[in-house]
Design a protein around this motif. Structure first.
Motif, PDB file in Angstrom:
ATOM      1  N   GLU A   1      39.422  16.146  23.939  1.00  0.00           N
ATOM      2  CA  GLU A   1      39.674  16.394  25.362  1.00  0.00           C
ATOM      3  C   GLU A   1      38.647  15.733  26.272  1.00  0.00           C
ATOM      4  N   SER A   2      37.479  15.417  25.745  1.00  0.00           N
ATOM      5  CA  SER A   2      36.419  14.782  26.544  1.00  0.00           C
ATOM      6  C   SER A   2      35.413  14.157  25.583  1.00  0.00           C
TER       7      SER A   2
ATOM      8  N   GLN B   1      32.377  14.953  25.378  1.00  0.00           N
ATOM      9  CA  GLN B   1      31.607  16.075  24.825  1.00  0.00           C
ATOM     10  C   GLN B   1      32.341  16.685  23.627  1.00  0.00           C
ATOM     11  N   ASP B   2      33.636  16.889  23.804  1.00  0.00           N
ATOM     12  CA  ASP B   2      34.455  17.449  22.718  1.00  0.00           C
ATOM     13  C   ASP B   2      34.398  16.528  21.497  1.00  0.00           C
TER      14      ASP B   2
ATOM     15  N   LYS C   1      40.271  11.618  25.930  1.00  0.00           N
ATOM     16  CA  LYS C   1      40.648  11.798  27.339  1.00  0.00           C
ATOM     17  C   LYS C   1      39.404  11.895  28.223  1.00  0.00           C
ATOM     18  N   ARG C   2      39.670  11.794  29.538  1.00  0.00           N
ATOM     19  CA  ARG C   2      38.658  12.040  30.594  1.00  0.00           C
ATOM     20  C   ARG C   2      37.453  11.095  30.519  1.00  0.00           C
ATOM     21  N   ILE C   3      37.691   9.849  30.143  1.00  0.00           N
ATOM     22  CA  ILE C   3      36.597   8.879  30.269  1.00  0.00           C
ATOM     23  C   ILE C   3      37.039   7.708  31.153  1.00  0.00           C
TER      24      ILE C   3
ATOM     25  N   GLY D   1      37.053  10.338  35.538  1.00  0.00           N
ATOM     26  CA  GLY D   1      36.930  11.364  34.510  1.00  0.00           C
ATOM     27  C   GLY D   1      35.528  11.644  34.039  1.00  0.00           C
ATOM     28  N   ALA D   2      34.736  10.602  33.837  1.00  0.00           N
ATOM     29  CA  ALA D   2      33.441  10.841  33.154  1.00  0.00           C
ATOM     30  C   ALA D   2      32.253  11.191  34.058  1.00  0.00           C
TER      31      ALA D   2
ATOM     32  N   SER E   1      41.987   5.266  24.685  1.00  0.00           N
ATOM     33  CA  SER E   1      41.348   6.067  25.738  1.00  0.00           C
ATOM     34  C   SER E   1      41.577   5.409  27.100  1.00  0.00           C
TER      35      SER E   1
ATOM     36  N   ALA F   1      42.227  12.066  33.907  1.00  0.00           N
ATOM     37  CA  ALA F   1      41.616  13.013  34.847  1.00  0.00           C
ATOM     38  C   ALA F   1      42.413  13.172  36.136  1.00  0.00           C
TER      39      ALA F   1
END
Ligand code: FES
Length: 580
Positions: free
Chosen positions: A414-415, A417-418, A439-441, A445-446, A473, A494
């Protein structure tokens, strides 16, 4: 607003005190405090952008370059004035360098506007600095010429030649797979960057140097000389002299950065197996002149442009080899049938005239003949499909041919970090045939679209010998990296692009031959997922982050800020007939 009318030298862009005569009187009084004479202050002024910084070893030769540029300026009869702007280094930019590129471009643009200069020499090198400078200079539209700091030298580890940063990633991959020890990976760390200068492979810095020469915004042959060579210093001196010529002829960036010049640069991006970041930066620079980049046409262009430069990560050699092989003039000559030769360059001559005057070719094995390419098509392919309605890209020249036609099960993070928390978990449900999705990069998003698209192979698979997997991604990848990696998925997750609603277990199909990126989930199901858990776009309360999140555009618009693009629309690049 382009320049300051007919005023020249120290008379340009006077500070507004309501009395122009007094403004000039005061300006001269202050600058005389630094010891200048009236004779010096009557000359044309050449600004020199100094991006030297202790945080930026890629620009570690900036003091020598500035000295040489000044020599060239003085020899040609003008007054050199160096000044600082923001400097960005890839490894010293948190959260990521692209987050700061637009800020640097604003700094560059506004300092060129604010201070009196008849032309400007832009000294940059590390990945985001050259595009930031060209974006700023294009918007300021004062005569400008780019000088790059040049590539670093290669090092040697146990007799193996190494260089940043393709080999950084390779050795780190070996360490993750337990193929080398902690002690060895520490030892090679000393050798990866053997001198100051930019990364020694065809990463983003080298790509942008080559594209800048292709655009005509550089001394011919100025892209490839390594940072610590006499050639680099000579190029700096010539750049200084040429800047004076530009000031006298008032050859502004808008006369050089035309649609046809961008087409030439896109050709070169394909032919050098250049960094995918190059496409984002070219899009952003073109946007400052009012051009949009047509990704479908770029893909079409790629189909008939072979990769000719045998440099890592697509090939074998390093930038210093490219320089010894003759550099950009040799490549441009080989590409001649595919280029617009009538475009104007910073020398005041056309590209065709410059190529006619370039040294004769000689036998070498770094820049191939068009008839014997290292890859038959351009390095970058543009993908479309329901997973990326606004497009996505893959660097096919650096991907595994087998994986480029692949259908597999999604394993979703999901990110970033995840991903960091789970990718090495021995219990992670993942196989070599799966497709990793992050996701979310993306731009928001990041934020700043980090180069996290080069996802590591899960440790348990790396240890089992898996070297590559399909990875997807909305982020970017370093130009020094390789693998079957789909990037720049647009729109990003995002802001609710389809990537946001991919779940582990979904099937995804990648076909580079058909330029397809499809999520094998029907539209109703995707709409149901979006309604059930809509993606909330990130926001910030204050500061640059707030400006960034409110203004940043998607990858297909170069991740520039909406208010920085030109409002004077000049249409798509490449044009319909691709100049053939
Ligand atoms: Fe500066 Fe690679 S880190 S060019």
């Amino acid at each position: 607003m382009s320049d300051n009318g007919d005023s020249k030298g120290m008379r340009r862009g006077l500070t507004n005190y309501g009395d122009a005569g007094f403004s000039l009187y005061l300006r001269k009084a202050f600058i005389k405090g630094a010891g200048y004479t009236d004779e010096a202050l009557q000359r044309p002024v050449i600004g020199i952008v100094n991006t030297g910084s202790a945080y930026n070893p890629c620009h570690g030769n900036a003091p020598q370059l500035i000295e040489a540029v000044k020599r060239g300026v003085l020899m040609a009869g003008a007054l050199p004035m160096d000044f600082p702007t923001i400097s960005i280094h890839e490894s010293f930019s948190q959260p990521t360098s692209l987050y700061l590129r637009n800020l640097m471009s604003m700094d560059t643009e506004e300092m060129i506007r604010a201070q009196p200069m008849d032309a400007v020499v832009l000294i940059g090198g590390c990945d985001k600095t050259v595009p930031a400078q060209l974006m700023g200079a294009a918007s300021a539209n004062v005569p400008a010429i780019q000088l790059v700091t040049g590539s670093m030298l290669t090092g040697s580890y146990k007799s193996e030649r190494v260089g940043a940063c393709t080999d950084c990633r390779r050795y780190w991959g070996k360490f993750r797979a337990d193929e080398i020890s902690e002690e060895e990976v520490a030892q090679v760390n000393d050798q990866l960057v053997a001198s100051v200068g930019t990364c020694s492979v065809m990463g983003t810095a080298s790509t942008m140097a080559c594209l800048t020469e292709a655009l005509g915004m550089m001394v011919p042959g100025g892209a490839s000389a390594p940072a610590v060579t006499a050639d680099r210093i000579r190029i700096a001196e010539r750049t200084g002299s040429l800047a004076v010529q530009l000031a006298r002829s008032r050859l502004t960036p808008d006369k050089i950065l035309t649609a046809r010049a961008f087409e030439n640069a896109l050709r070169v991006l394909m032919a050098i197996g250049g960094s995918t970041n190059g496409l984002i930066h070219l899009t952003a620079i073109a946007g400052r002149l009012g051009f949009t980049i047509d990704l479908k046409q770029v893909d079409q262009m790629g189909r008939d442009t072979p990769v000719l430069v045998d440099l890592k990560p697509s090939g074998h050699h390093y930038m210093e080899d490219f320089h010894r092989a003759g550099g950009m003039p040799v490549l441009l000559r080989e590409l001649r049938p595919l280029l617009h030769l009538d475009v104007l360059t910073a020398t005041g001559r056309t590209l065709g005239e410059e190529l006619d005057a370039a040294p004769a070719p000689f036998l070498q094995d770094v820049i191939r003949k068009a008839a014997a390419p290292i890859y038959p098509q351009g390095g970058i392919a543009v993908l479309q499909g329901n997973l990326a309605p606004g497009g996505a890209i893959i660097k096919q020249s650096a991907a595994d041919p087998v994986l480029m036609e692949h259908e597999g099960r999604a394993v979703v993070f999901e990110s970033a970090q995840d991903m960091a928390e789970r990718i090495d978990d021995p219990d992670l449900d993942v196989e070599a045939s799966d497709i990793l999705v992050l996701k979310r990069i993306g731009p928001k998003g990041a934020p700043g679209m980090p180069e996290a698209g080069y996802m590591p192979i899960p440790r348990k698979l790396a240890r089992a010998g898996v070297k590559d997997m399909v990875r997807i991604s909305d982020g970017r990848m370093s130009g020094t990296a390789a693998g079957t990696i789909v990037l720049h998925v647009t729109p990003e997750s995002a802001i609710g692009g389809p990537l946001a609603y991919v779940r582990s277990g979904d099937r995804i199909r990648l076909s580079v031959a058909r330029r397809e990126l499809s999520l094998l989930v029907d539209d109703q199901e995707l709409a149901r997922r979006a309604a059930q858990a809509p993606m909330a776009a990130p926001t910030a309360d204050r500061g640059y982050l707030r400006l960034f999140l409110q203004s940043v555009l998607q990858a297909d618009q170069g991740v520039d800020f909406d208010f920085l693009r030109s409002t004077d629309s000049k249409g798509p690049v490449p044009g319909g007939n691709l100049g053939l």
